[in-house]
Design a protein around this motif. Structure first.
Motif, PDB file in Angstrom:
ATOM      1  N   THR A 112      36.361  42.963  43.182  1.00  0.00           N
ATOM      2  CA  THR A 112      35.725  41.705  42.822  1.00  0.00           C
ATOM      3  C   THR A 112      34.213  41.813  42.699  1.00  0.00           C
ATOM      4  O   THR A 112      33.615  41.275  41.762  1.00  0.00           O
ATOM      5  CB  THR A 112      36.076  40.633  43.870  1.00  0.00           C
ATOM      6  OG1 THR A 112      37.505  40.557  43.973  1.00  0.00           O
ATOM      7  CG2 THR A 112      35.537  39.271  43.494  1.00  0.00           C
ATOM      8  N   HIS A 113      33.567  42.516  43.614  1.00  0.00           N
ATOM      9  CA  HIS A 113      32.113  42.540  43.628  1.00  0.00           C
ATOM     10  C   HIS A 113      31.527  43.664  42.769  1.00  0.00           C
ATOM     11  O   HIS A 113      30.310  43.873  42.784  1.00  0.00           O
ATOM     12  CB  HIS A 113      31.612  42.643  45.070  1.00  0.00           C
ATOM     13  CG  HIS A 113      31.909  41.416  45.860  1.00  0.00           C
ATOM     14  ND1 HIS A 113      31.579  41.267  47.190  1.00  0.00           N
ATOM     15  CD2 HIS A 113      32.517  40.249  45.511  1.00  0.00           C
ATOM     16  CE1 HIS A 113      31.967  40.085  47.623  1.00  0.00           C
ATOM     17  NE2 HIS A 113      32.543  39.457  46.616  1.00  0.00           N
ATOM     18  N   SER A 114      32.383  44.349  42.023  1.00  0.00           N
ATOM     19  CA  SER A 114      31.912  45.397  41.112  1.00  0.00           C
ATOM     20  C   SER A 114      32.254  45.090  39.663  1.00  0.00           C
ATOM     21  O   SER A 114      32.024  45.923  38.789  1.00  0.00           O
ATOM     22  CB  SER A 114      32.507  46.753  41.510  1.00  0.00           C
ATOM     23  OG  SER A 114      32.094  47.130  42.807  1.00  0.00           O
ATOM     24  N   CYS A 115      32.791  43.888  39.427  1.00  0.00           N
ATOM     25  CA  CYS A 115      33.230  43.534  38.077  1.00  0.00           C
ATOM     26  C   CYS A 115      32.057  43.507  37.096  1.00  0.00           C
ATOM     27  O   CYS A 115      32.172  43.959  35.956  1.00  0.00           O
ATOM     28  CB  CYS A 115      33.934  42.183  38.108  1.00  0.00           C
ATOM     29  SG  CYS A 115      34.739  41.723  36.562  1.00  0.00           S
ATOM     30  N   GLY A 116      30.918  42.991  37.543  1.00  0.00           N
ATOM     31  CA  GLY A 116      29.757  42.911  36.666  1.00  0.00           C
ATOM     32  C   GLY A 116      29.241  44.262  36.251  1.00  0.00           C
ATOM     33  O   GLY A 116      28.922  44.487  35.075  1.00  0.00           O
ATOM     34  N   ILE A 117      29.167  45.187  37.203  1.00  0.00           N
ATOM     35  CA  ILE A 117      28.652  46.514  36.857  1.00  0.00           C
ATOM     36  C   ILE A 117      29.631  47.252  35.954  1.00  0.00           C
ATOM     37  O   ILE A 117      29.232  48.034  35.089  1.00  0.00           O
ATOM     38  CB  ILE A 117      28.310  47.342  38.120  1.00  0.00           C
ATOM     39  CG1 ILE A 117      27.365  48.471  37.751  1.00  0.00           C
ATOM     40  CG2 ILE A 117      29.566  47.860  38.821  1.00  0.00           C
ATOM     41  CD1 ILE A 117      26.705  49.130  38.933  1.00  0.00           C
ATOM     42  N   GLU A 145      38.966  42.046  37.803  1.00  0.00           N
ATOM     43  CA  GLU A 145      38.837  42.406  39.222  1.00  0.00           C
ATOM     44  C   GLU A 145      39.947  41.811  40.065  1.00  0.00           C
ATOM     45  O   GLU A 145      40.557  40.802  39.706  1.00  0.00           O
ATOM     46  CB  GLU A 145      37.493  41.920  39.759  1.00  0.00           C
ATOM     47  CG  GLU A 145      37.207  40.425  39.548  1.00  0.00           C
ATOM     48  CD  GLU A 145      37.979  39.476  40.461  1.00  0.00           C
ATOM     49  OE1 GLU A 145      38.276  39.864  41.618  1.00  0.00           O
ATOM     50  OE2 GLU A 145      38.289  38.358  40.029  1.00  0.00           O
ATOM     51  N   THR A 146      40.192  42.462  41.206  1.00  0.00           N
ATOM     52  CA  THR A 146      40.917  41.871  42.327  1.00  0.00           C
ATOM     53  C   THR A 146      40.216  42.305  43.618  1.00  0.00           C
ATOM     54  O   THR A 146      39.453  43.267  43.635  1.00  0.00           O
ATOM     55  CB  THR A 146      42.412  42.266  42.349  1.00  0.00           C
ATOM     56  OG1 THR A 146      42.526  43.690  42.468  1.00  0.00           O
ATOM     57  CG2 THR A 146      43.128  41.805  41.087  1.00  0.00           C
ATOM     58  N   TYR A 147      40.505  41.600  44.706  1.00  0.00           N
ATOM     59  CA  TYR A 147      39.735  41.738  45.953  1.00  0.00           C
ATOM     60  C   TYR A 147      40.321  42.816  46.861  1.00  0.00           C
ATOM     61  O   TYR A 147      41.505  42.775  47.196  1.00  0.00           O
ATOM     62  CB  TYR A 147      39.733  40.392  46.676  1.00  0.00           C
ATOM     63  CG  TYR A 147      39.004  40.377  47.995  1.00  0.00           C
ATOM     64  CD1 TYR A 147      37.630  40.219  48.041  1.00  0.00           C
ATOM     65  CD2 TYR A 147      39.695  40.499  49.191  1.00  0.00           C
ATOM     66  CE1 TYR A 147      36.950  40.192  49.241  1.00  0.00           C
ATOM     67  CE2 TYR A 147      39.030  40.475  50.412  1.00  0.00           C
ATOM     68  CZ  TYR A 147      37.652  40.325  50.431  1.00  0.00           C
ATOM     69  OH  TYR A 147      36.992  40.297  51.640  1.00  0.00           O
ATOM     70  N   ASP A 148      39.473  43.773  47.284  1.00  0.00           N
ATOM     71  CA  ASP A 148      39.947  44.841  48.172  1.00  0.00           C
ATOM     72  C   ASP A 148      39.213  44.868  49.514  1.00  0.00           C
ATOM     73  O   ASP A 148      39.194  45.874  50.217  1.00  0.00           O
ATOM     74  CB  ASP A 148      39.839  46.211  47.495  1.00  0.00           C
ATOM     75  CG  ASP A 148      38.412  46.609  47.104  1.00  0.00           C
ATOM     76  OD1 ASP A 148      37.451  45.940  47.554  1.00  0.00           O
ATOM     77  OD2 ASP A 148      38.256  47.589  46.346  1.00  0.00           O
ATOM     78  N   GLY A 149      38.623  43.720  49.899  1.00  0.00           N
ATOM     79  CA  GLY A 149      37.787  43.694  51.087  1.00  0.00           C
ATOM     80  C   GLY A 149      38.505  43.865  52.411  1.00  0.00           C
ATOM     81  O   GLY A 149      37.856  44.085  53.435  1.00  0.00           O
TER      82      GLY A 149
END
Length: 370
Positions: A112-117, A145-149
């Motif tokens: 999720t938090h790397s979708c932009g890059i 994206e999907t979330y892997d946190g």
């Protein structure tokens, strides 16, 4: 020798290797790459153990790249359609797809938090690889994206532009790996380890044979709902459970990419994308509030989109599209199960553990024995 569609390149068993009686006829590799010209590449990042130290790990993430055309044609548009079953997620480029019914360039899937890059790096790759084409033009690539946190240091931003480009450059046809690879590295499904999965179906229509291929990044579902080909096995109390050193927020999503060489128009591809819903539902998914269930379908069949003249496109009449709907449902269901079956237990940040789906339990449910 075990047929390639029963195992991944590394030898991991897939659903058909367990003897599961899937419906439909698969392509040679039972993968999205059975659609001619489509290729898949991964960049997998796994490092570190123990307590979370933001920006240092543990790292359980990666990038998946799907090239819808061969590299020398990657800037050529394709007809496409998009559907959001539940919108708590991101798949970039959809406004342009909704407006024009087409897209170009590689598709990327990550956390999720790397979708932009991933999106931006795809443009950088295009500018460098296709310098003349994108010297003074715009690009709106698809990134999802999907979330892997739960397993990954997601706020450590470990995916870089170079990782995205490496995944694109690694793309190949034929048999592809599944499970905890690429963007699917840190994902889980119904409380079991999941991630990347794929399958394909052949459709005979009007004297021609067409292929429908599906790729999923599966990260959704509640344990008690897990259903394998109509049999609910998730409610079995003897199945291994996730170990949570920290609370699992159950953020859940699935990205489904559907490729076909059948000549379909954008509105038909949107209809195809919508049918992924039923494949997910057959496994027990129900699009919860926190789920990003986003589906993209594209066709490689029509090729001439150049301006300056009236163009002609082939298409299957809407009245004859049902076999393609069925192919999507079947291949989506199998892709999700392959993502779980071709997998292993993983321990990530803070000792969080996600168990593998026991093959024995699946076989027992169908009376398949050892």
């Amino acid at each position: 020798m075990t047929p390639e569609w029963k195992t991944t390149p590394s030898g991991k068993l897939r659903g058909k290797a367990l003897g599961l009686p899937f419906e439909g006829i698969s392509g040679p590799f039972n993968a999205i790459t059975d659609v001619a010209g489509v290729s898949v590449g991964y960049l997998t990042l796994i490092s570190g153990d123990g307590p979370l130290k933001q920006s240092h790990g543990p790292v359980r993430t990666g990038v998946t790249a799907i090239l819808p055309r061969p590299r020398d044609q990657i800037d050529k548009p394709l007809f496409a359609g998009f559907f959001s079953l539940n919108g708590n997620g991101e798949l970039s480029g959809t406004h342009y797809i909704e407006e024009t019914g087409k897209f170009a360039l590689p598709i990327t899937i990550t956390n999720t938090h790397s979708c932009g890059i991933a999106r931006d790096a795809t443009i950088r790759w295009a500018v460098e690889y296709l310098a003349e084409r994108y010297h003074d033009d715009f690009a709106l690539p698809v990134a999802a994206e999907t979330y892997d946190g739960f397993l990954n240091d997601i706020n450590g931003f470990h995916v870089t532009a170079d990782h995205v480009i490496a995944a694109i450059d690694a793309a190949h046809g034929g048999a592809i790996e599944e499970g905890s690879v690429g963007g699917g590295t840190g994902m889980k499904c119904f409380g079991f380890k999941a991630g990347s999965g794929t399958a394909s179906r052949m459709v005979n229509y009007a004297g021609e044979t067409f292929t429908v291929g599906v790729f999923v990044q599966a990260n959704f579902g509640t344990r008690r709902h897990l259903t394998v080909l109509g049999k609910n096995i998730g409610a079995d109390p003897d199945l291994p459970q996730m170990h949570e050193a920290t609370r699992d927020t159950e953020l859940s999503s699935i990205i489904a990419i559907i490729a076909t060489d059948a000549p379909l128009l954008p509105h038909q591809l949107k209809r195809l994308a919508r049918r992924a819903t039923f494949g997910i539902g057959k496994t027990g998914g129900m699009a919860t509030h926190g789920s990003g269930d986003l589906f993209l379908a594209f066709s490689t069949a029509n090729r001439d989109f150049s301006p300056g003249a009236v163009r002609t496109a082939r298409f299957v009449p809407d009245e004859d599209i049902d076999p393609f709907f069925e192919a999507v449902v079947q291949a989506t269901e199998e892709s999700i199960l392959n993502a779980m079956i071709a997998n292993e237990t993983m321990i990530g940040r803070d000792g969080n553990l996600v168990p593998a789906l026991p093959h024995a339990a699946v076989k027992t449910a169908f009376g398949l024995g050892d």
